[in-house]
Design a protein around this motif. Structure first.
Motif, short mmCIF file in Angstrom:
data_model
loop_
_atom_site.label_atom_id
_atom_site.label_comp_id
_atom_site.label_asym_id
_atom_site.label_seq_id
_atom_site.Cartn_x
_atom_site.Cartn_y
_atom_site.Cartn_z
N LYS A 66 13.25 1.56 -11.27
CA LYS A 66 13.02 0.15 -10.40
C LYS A 66 14.00 1.13 -8.46
O LYS A 66 13.94 0.31 -7.86
CB LYS A 66 14.29 -0.54 -10.58
CG LYS A 66 13.42 -1.26 -11.83
CD LYS A 66 14.37 -1.97 -13.17
CE LYS A 66 13.70 -2.50 -13.76
NZ LYS A 66 14.89 -2.87 -15.21
N LYS A 67 14.53 2.18 -8.70
CA LYS A 67 15.61 2.88 -7.61
C LYS A 67 13.92 2.79 -6.54
O LYS A 67 14.45 2.80 -5.49
CB LYS A 67 16.02 3.50 -7.96
CG LYS A 67 16.96 3.77 -8.37
CD LYS A 67 17.82 5.08 -9.45
CE LYS A 67 19.00 5.16 -9.33
NZ LYS A 67 18.72 5.78 -10.34
N ILE A 80 -4.51 4.27 -10.29
CA ILE A 80 -4.28 4.88 -8.65
C ILE A 80 -6.15 5.09 -8.19
O ILE A 80 -6.71 5.29 -9.17
CB ILE A 80 -3.57 6.11 -8.71
CG1 ILE A 80 -4.37 7.63 -9.30
CG2 ILE A 80 -2.46 6.05 -9.85
CD1 ILE A 80 -4.66 8.72 -9.15
N THR A 81 -5.62 5.62 -7.47
CA THR A 81 -7.29 5.36 -6.36
C THR A 81 -6.58 7.23 -5.55
O THR A 81 -6.19 7.35 -5.07
CB THR A 81 -7.46 4.52 -5.09
OG1 THR A 81 -7.55 3.45 -5.33
CG2 THR A 81 -9.01 5.13 -4.23
N LEU A 82 -8.08 7.55 -6.48
CA LEU A 82 -7.67 9.28 -5.74
C LEU A 82 -8.46 9.08 -4.90
O LEU A 82 -9.76 9.68 -4.55
CB LEU A 82 -7.69 10.31 -6.99
CG LEU A 82 -8.17 12.31 -6.45
CD1 LEU A 82 -7.12 11.85 -5.92
CD2 LEU A 82 -9.27 12.89 -8.09
N ASP A 126 1.49 6.95 -14.88
CA ASP A 126 2.09 6.45 -15.91
C ASP A 126 2.51 4.90 -15.80
O ASP A 126 2.08 3.76 -16.84
CB ASP A 126 2.35 7.44 -17.23
CG ASP A 126 1.23 8.63 -17.21
OD1 ASP A 126 -0.53 7.86 -17.52
OD2 ASP A 126 1.17 9.16 -18.32
N HIS A 127 3.78 5.32 -15.50
CA HIS A 127 4.55 3.38 -15.72
C HIS A 127 5.31 3.25 -14.70
O HIS A 127 5.48 2.33 -13.92
CB HIS A 127 6.54 4.53 -16.37
CG HIS A 127 5.97 5.00 -17.40
ND1 HIS A 127 6.12 6.30 -17.50
CD2 HIS A 127 6.29 4.36 -18.31
CE1 HIS A 127 5.81 6.55 -18.80
NE2 HIS A 127 6.17 5.85 -19.90
N PHE A 128 4.36 2.97 -13.64
CA PHE A 128 3.93 2.72 -12.04
C PHE A 128 4.03 1.56 -12.34
O PHE A 128 2.99 0.78 -13.06
CB PHE A 128 3.08 2.89 -11.23
CG PHE A 128 4.39 3.76 -9.75
CD1 PHE A 128 4.72 4.28 -9.64
CD2 PHE A 128 3.60 2.65 -8.92
CE1 PHE A 128 5.54 4.82 -8.41
CE2 PHE A 128 3.83 2.67 -7.51
CZ PHE A 128 4.81 3.51 -7.37
N ASP A 129 4.03 0.37 -11.32
CA ASP A 129 4.17 -0.87 -11.25
C ASP A 129 3.40 -1.22 -10.33
O ASP A 129 3.06 -1.28 -9.56
CB ASP A 129 5.14 -1.70 -10.78
CG ASP A 129 4.72 -3.19 -10.30
OD1 ASP A 129 3.90 -3.78 -10.83
OD2 ASP A 129 5.93 -3.71 -9.66
N GLU A 187 0.83 -1.21 -0.11
CA GLU A 187 -0.11 -0.13 0.20
C GLU A 187 0.83 1.36 -0.05
O GLU A 187 1.67 1.67 1.06
CB GLU A 187 -0.46 -0.37 1.11
CG GLU A 187 -1.65 -1.07 1.16
CD GLU A 187 -3.05 -0.94 0.20
OE1 GLU A 187 -3.02 0.50 -0.01
OE2 GLU A 187 -4.25 -1.61 0.29
N LEU A 188 0.96 2.22 -0.76
CA LEU A 188 1.50 3.07 -0.77
C LEU A 188 0.46 4.21 -1.61
O LEU A 188 -0.27 4.10 -2.22
CB LEU A 188 2.70 3.39 -2.51
CG LEU A 188 3.48 4.27 -2.31
CD1 LEU A 188 4.38 4.00 -1.89
CD2 LEU A 188 4.19 4.43 -4.62
N LEU A 189 0.82 5.79 -0.19
CA LEU A 189 0.31 7.24 -0.41
C LEU A 189 1.21 7.87 -0.90
O LEU A 189 2.40 7.64 -0.82
CB LEU A 189 0.06 7.50 0.92
CG LEU A 189 -0.31 9.00 0.93
CD1 LEU A 189 -2.27 8.56 0.40
CD2 LEU A 189 -0.31 9.65 2.29
#
Length: 396
Positions: A390-391, A53-55, A25-28, A3-5
């Protein structure tokens, strides 16, 4: 799935916002569930947010950071309104006493500091929380996360802030992301004790997306301008040096270069001041403020030279975009300039002064072969860099 914010202010048109869109746009999304917290759901880029994404819903108290004091009082957030008034009074006083050219950054710090007691916490717990735009008090103080990451987009060594106040905030983060090596170093010149926390992740660029948008049909006065056309895409703010640009064009006109026009795509607090400066220098027909544009790329494409006259930058997103469009680029020698352009290869760096900007433009104006070579080198450079994400995954 983690879970990322990610937290930021809004999606108004700007380089930071464009870089955020590219990252999202390029997120995993196979391994990360991403919530986006925008303090205000406003801006032309809102409709570019990916549907994966969830806004999160607006939180009324946080929307105040994009409102005037009058609006805040009208919304009955009296304590926050008072904190805003106090921050302005204190920042103005410091500006006068210390001769600070731009006390706005200090005012923004104080706005958050004074308002913190009246801002609610986010109840959900996250694996990782990312604060994308300074000041990072929301994620530092109001978010429950196993790991916290903050982003640096500007050259903080040139920004007048309260260092001790800032350090208390920065210490709440596990990692701090700078958008270039030079940006990292300039940050550490001011906050050396944070060296072990600061990493570099470059802005994610989308060359195919930018090239495609550059071909869109738009109402573009540049298409009918037969002069040598300069373009700058930037906020109309002190940092971006548009006032220098106006004065540099005046210098060129005084030297006899009548066949040069300069277009600026952008908006901001200095617009009226700049319009007066343009009129005072008799440049109304030559220095043209095009205003806010959701898609700046057709304007970039129509130009002969992209110019970034900034006083300071972290890493200017728009310069990279101009390079993707194979435009010759001229930037001022701000402290992080060397990380943006290889001078003489994929752009040129001029002295950070009005005379320096004028001289840089004059040189490239007269050297059409040099401009072609800069453009060709950009065309042959691969600006694809999605691997930078990736970083972030390794940190999160």
């Amino acid at each position: 799935m983690k879970e990322l914010l990610i937290a930021s202010y809004d999606m108004e048109i700007g380089g930071v916002e464009r870089s955020l869109i590219s990252m999202l746009d390029h997120f995993d999304y196979k391994n990360y569930k991403v919530d986006l917290m925008l303090y205000k759901h406003q801006g032309e880029f809102m409709n570019l947010l990916p549907n994966k994404i969830t806004l999160l819903e607006e939180v009324d108290q946080y929307t105040t950071f994009r409102k005037s004091i009058r609006e805040i009082i009208k919304d009955k957030h009296y304590s926050i309104a008072l904190s805003r008034i106090l921050s302005k009074v204190n920042a103005d006083m410091k500006g006068r006493i210390k001769g600070v050219e731009e006390p706005g950054y200090y005012q923004l710090q104080l706005m958050w500091k004074y308002a913190l007691p009246f801002l609610p916490k986010l109840e959900k717990k996250y694996d990782t929380a990312v604060s994308y735009l300074w000041p990072h008090y929301f994620v530092a103080e109001k978010v429950n996360a196993r790991k916290k990451i903050a982003w640096i987009h500007t050259d903080y060594s040139t920004v007048d802030t309260d260092i001790n106040m800032d350090l208390k905030m920065w210490r709440k983060f596990d990692d701090i992301i700078a958008v270039s090596d030079a940006c990292r170093q300039s940050f550490l010149n001011k906050y050396s004790e944070l060296e072990n926390k600061v990493r570099v992740i470059e802005n994610i660029s989308s060359p195919n997306f930018i090239i495609k948008l550059a071909d869109e049909e738009v109402n573009n006065p540049m298409n009918h301008d037969q002069r040598f056309k300069l373009i700058t895409v930037a906020r109309l703010s002190h940092a971006k040096g548009i006032d220098y640009a106006v004065k540099a064009l005046k210098l060129l006109k005084n030297k006899g270069y009548k066949n040069i026009s300069w277009y600026v795509v952008g908006y901001g607090g200095e617009e009226e001041k700049l319009r007066r400066l343009i009129a005072e220098n008799d440049l109304t027909e030559s220095f043209i403020l095009l205003g806010k544009k959701t898609n700046p790329y057709p304007f970039m494409k129509a130009a002969d030279l992209y110019v970034q006259p900034s006083r300071y930058e972290g890493k200017a997103v728009t310069v990279g975009e101009a390079q993707i469009l194979s435009k010759p680029v001229l930037i001022t020698n701000y402290p992080t300039a060397q990380s943006q352009v290889k001078d003489g290869f994929d752009g040129a760096i001029c002295d950070l002064s009005i005379a320096g900007i004028a001289s840089g433009i004059e040189k490239l104006f007269k050297d059409s072969e040099g401009r072609k070579q800069l453009a060709e080198n950009c065309r042959n450079t691969d600006y694809q860099n999605q691997q930078e994400l990736k970083k972030l995954y390794q940190l999160a």
